[in-house]
Write an enzyme that holds these catalytic residues in place. Structure first.
Site, PDB file in Angstrom:
ATOM      1  CB  SER A  72      -1.013  -0.062   1.345  1.00 44.98           C
ATOM      2  OG  SER A  72      -2.152  -0.883   0.799  1.00 44.98           O
ATOM      3  CE  LYS A 122      -4.966   1.804  -0.694  1.00 45.19           C
ATOM      4  NZ  LYS A 122      -4.161   0.513  -0.109  1.00 45.19           N
ATOM      5  CB  SER A 143      -4.619   1.726   3.969  1.00 44.97           C
ATOM      6  OG  SER A 143      -3.719   1.367   2.818  1.00 44.97           O
TER       7      SER A 143
END
Length: 438
Positions: free
Chosen positions: A63, A66, A127
């Site tokens: 993640s 991101k 997240s």
């Protein structure tokens, strides 16, 4: 029997000594002994690399990818392509993904509208994977198009060692049968250096990213409050002074990673930990990395404004009332360096060759304050100073300017100089010829 015992003792002794050498080599490569596959620490202002371990190795990024989705959302906001209060209607796929077990998510109801800001906060704070997909679709139409944008932006920013296959950082196998790019079980990958580069650009271009990343909790419209997975934020379990971002990540393939940024006083660092074994270890190792930065490095004024480098005090001038112009730094040169190493840095003047003729002269007139080049620094032993990117070196430079004006000489003075030069050359030639006779 005795021979076998002696051979075993030899093997044991050799193995012990050899393993000692290996241990020393590893310690030399990683003086902090970090329990992570790769790591890097950089100065957030200049991108100067202060520590690295396997920083070029390409690993799963999870993640932390991101951050690129955040970058593209903030870019779209700045360019007026979307607005924070714009409504996004949740489709069936995004709804189902938000309810998928084992994934970090904020629940999103099919057919309901959520603002871009709500989705962005869900992604940046908790997240939220489905929120990331919803944002990708509103910006690019499809997540597939958005992934292409991610890779193009990475190239534009000068990143190396990366590949984005989705907007979330999940394994494609977790996307309920979808895989926007790559193979059905592929994940996005980056090196620690590329991850730090992304964070560096994100902070430089859109510093407001910290307004959201620094929030330890997200109260959402469903009545629930979601914790930020950055447990080093204030009030959370691994709270660390100065931490205000940026992004965690974990998958089975990537292990546990964390891109952090922390500021104390006028000093901000960016750190990256990749492929730690547990959630807790990524935070303890980040703490070690940041402690190393704050304890051992600081901003130093290496050279002050109006500084003149020995041997480079002037530049020759042609067609001017004076034949030289003094040059000096226009401002202070401040750089983050290791404590006690100020004397290890030496100045280097780089003149703008476009301003000089083939003889290294600048043509009059010259105005006081005109930029003639720049001053940078290098280690006295010649070892290069490492920055995240070539462009990052500009942050360790200050302009070199003309210290005074030099007016252009009038036609009469120039004529006299030309005549003087002609006769000077003539007499020089005659003298050389006469000398050659004897």
């Amino acid at each position: 029997m005795k021979r076998n015992i002696l051979f075993a003792l030899f093997i044991l002794t050799f193995s012990t000594v050899f393993s000692g050498f290996i241990g020393k080599a590893e310690a030399a490569e990683d003086p902090l002994g970090l329990a992570a596959e790769a790591a890097i620490l950089v100065d957030a202002d200049t991108g100067k690399v202060l520590y690295e371990k396997n920083a070029e190795v390409v690993l799963g990024v999870a993640s932390m990818s991101k951050m690129m989705t955040e970058y593209l959302v903030l870019e779209a906001i700045h360019e007026g392509k979307i607005t924070w209060d714009q409504n996004v209607n949740i489709n069936e796929y995004v709804h189902k993904l938000s309810a998928a077990p084992g994934l970090s998510n904020v629940g999103l109801t099919q057919g309901e509208n959520y603002t871009v800001k709500e989705l962005y906060e869900a992604m940046a704070i908790h997240s939220g994977n489905a929120a990331a997909v919803a944002l990708a679709e509103v910006i690019a139409g499809t997540e597939k198009n958005f992934v292409e944008m991610m890779n193009n932006k990475a190239e534009e920013l000068g990143l190396v060692d990366y590949k984005f296959v989705n907007s979330t950082g999940l394994n494609n196998g977790s996307l309920l049968g979808n895989h926007p790019a790559g193979s059905p079980d592929e994940e996005s990958v980056m090196s620690a250096r590329a991850t730090a580069q992304l964070a560096f650009h994100l902070l430089k271009d859109y510093p407001e990213v910290l307004d959201t990343a620094s929030q330890p909790r997200l109260p959402f419209r469903d009545g629930r409050t979601y914790d930020n997975f950055n447990f080093m934020l204030p009030t959370l379990v691994h709270a660390y002074e100065g931490i205000d971002g940026l992004k965690t990540g974990s998958t089975n393939f990537a292990g546990y990673g964390f891109t952090a940024t922390a500021k104390r006083g006028d000093q901000r660092f960016i750190s990256v930990i990749m492929k730690a074994e547990t959630r807790s270890i990524r935070f303890t190792e980040t703490e070690k990395l940041l402690n190393y930065g704050f304890s051992n490095f600081g901003k130093e004024e290496l050279f002050v404004a109006d500084y003149q480098v020995e041997g480079h005090e002037t530049v020759p001038v042609i067609k001017g009332k004076q034949d030289h112009v003094p040059i000096e730094t226009a401002e202070n040169l401040v750089l983050t360096i290791k404590n006690g190493e100020k004397d290890s840095y030496v100045p280097k003047v780089v003149l703008d060759q476009n301003l000089l003729n083939e003889d290294g002269e600048i043509i009059a007139p010259v105005q006081k304050g005109d930029i003639i080049g720049y001053l940078t620094v290098e280690y006295e032993d010649g070892e290069p100073i490492s920055f995240l990117t070539e462009a990052g070196k500009q942050y360790a430079q200050v302009p070199v300017v003309a210290g005074e004006s030099v007016d252009k000489a009038n036609w009469f003075v120039l004529s006299m100089r030309a005549i003087g030069g002609f006769f000077g050359d003539l007499f020089g030639s005659i003298a050389s010829a006469v000398k050659g006779l004897f």
